[in-house]
Design a protein around this motif. Structure first.
Motif, PDB file in Angstrom:
ATOM      1  N   LYS A 211       0.830  -1.035  -0.073  1.00  0.00           N
ATOM      2  CA  LYS A 211      -0.118   0.160  -0.281  1.00  0.00           C
ATOM      3  C   LYS A 211       1.128   1.264  -0.048  1.00  0.00           C
ATOM      4  CE  LYS A 211      -3.970   2.246   2.750  1.00  0.00           C
ATOM      5  NZ  LYS A 211      -4.616   2.059   3.572  1.00  0.00           N
ATOM      6  N   MET A 212       0.503   2.280  -0.963  1.00  0.00           N
ATOM      7  CA  MET A 212       1.349   3.489  -0.817  1.00  0.00           C
ATOM      8  C   MET A 212       0.341   4.928  -0.790  1.00  0.00           C
ATOM      9  SD  MET A 212       3.914   2.742  -4.153  1.00  0.00           S
ATOM     10  CE  MET A 212       2.356   2.350  -5.511  1.00  0.00           C
ATOM     11  N   LEU A 213      -0.736   4.618  -0.454  1.00  0.00           N
ATOM     12  CA  LEU A 213      -1.564   5.711  -0.338  1.00  0.00           C
ATOM     13  C   LEU A 213      -1.626   5.840   1.463  1.00  0.00           C
ATOM     14  CD1 LEU A 213      -4.346   5.130  -3.023  1.00  0.00           C
ATOM     15  CD2 LEU A 213      -2.157   6.402  -3.081  1.00  0.00           C
ATOM     16  N   ASN A 214      -2.038   7.209   1.530  1.00  0.00           N
ATOM     17  CA  ASN A 214      -2.343   7.617   3.129  1.00  0.00           C
ATOM     18  C   ASN A 214      -3.934   7.502   3.297  1.00  0.00           C
ATOM     19  OD1 ASN A 214      -3.585  10.016   2.394  1.00  0.00           O
ATOM     20  ND2 ASN A 214      -1.602  11.155   2.965  1.00  0.00           N
ATOM     21  N   VAL A 215      -4.410   7.774   4.442  1.00  0.00           N
ATOM     22  CA  VAL A 215      -5.671   7.733   4.899  1.00  0.00           C
ATOM     23  C   VAL A 215      -6.526   8.559   4.066  1.00  0.00           C
ATOM     24  CG1 VAL A 215      -5.548   9.576   6.704  1.00  0.00           C
ATOM     25  CG2 VAL A 215      -7.346   7.711   6.685  1.00  0.00           C
ATOM     26  N   SER A 216      -6.079   9.631   3.400  1.00  0.00           N
ATOM     27  CA  SER A 216      -6.721  10.619   2.493  1.00  0.00           C
ATOM     28  C   SER A 216      -6.807  10.118   0.929  1.00  0.00           C
ATOM     29  CB  SER A 216      -6.115  12.082   2.855  1.00  0.00           C
ATOM     30  OG  SER A 216      -6.342  12.429   4.108  1.00  0.00           O
ATOM     31  N   GLY A 217      -5.822   9.003   0.818  1.00  0.00           N
ATOM     32  CA  GLY A 217      -5.802   8.507  -0.776  1.00  0.00           C
ATOM     33  C   GLY A 217      -4.778   9.239  -1.151  1.00  0.00           C
TER      34      GLY A 217
END
Length: 135
Positions: A54-60
């Motif tokens: 996974k490379m995205l944070n909680v905000s995408g």
């Protein structure tokens, strides 16, 4: 329900407070995009193992430093296909990212990357070593 065989998981995320890329094992799919990609693959290929990076944070969101760390990590994995379900627009992306993609392809892996929605191309799909897919 289909069996999803996840053989490994890691999350690379940019920490704005410390200005560094951190890793953890929290790979929960918060927006459904990764799960949709896995389900799309499973419609055609029933016996697939997944190593989720996974490379995205909680905000995408993500950034190039996260892509660099994550793809460098992926280059060490024993996988056949690297499916990058994310992308970004960068006027002058670093040559290091392209070098990592070239190394991954040179190791016999196939790299497939989404093109950013509404764009004709994006990073890393822009590189010759990557197959860009417009959804």
């Amino acid at each position: 329900m289909k069996r999803i065989n996840i053989v490994g998981r890691i999350h690379f995320e940019y920490d704005y407070y410390s200005d560094t890329v951190i890793t953890n094992t929290d790979v929960e799919d918060l927006n459904g995009h990764g799960t949709m990609c896995i389900e799309t693959i499973l419609r055609t290929f029933k016996n697939v193992d997944f190593y989720v990076v996974k490379m995205l944070n909680v905000s995408g969101f993500s950034n190039e430093s996260v892509f660099l760390r994550a793809l460098d990590y992926v280059s060490t994995l024993d996988v056949d296909i690297v499916a990058i379900c994310s992308s970004f627009i960068e006027k002058s992306p670093s040559s290091e990212l392209e070098r990592i993609c070239n190394r991954i392809k040179g190791n016999g892996k196939i790299i497939i990357a989404s093109v950013k929605n509404g764009a004709k191309t994006s990073v890393p799909a822009i590189y010759p070593s990557v197959i860009g897919v417009i959804g």
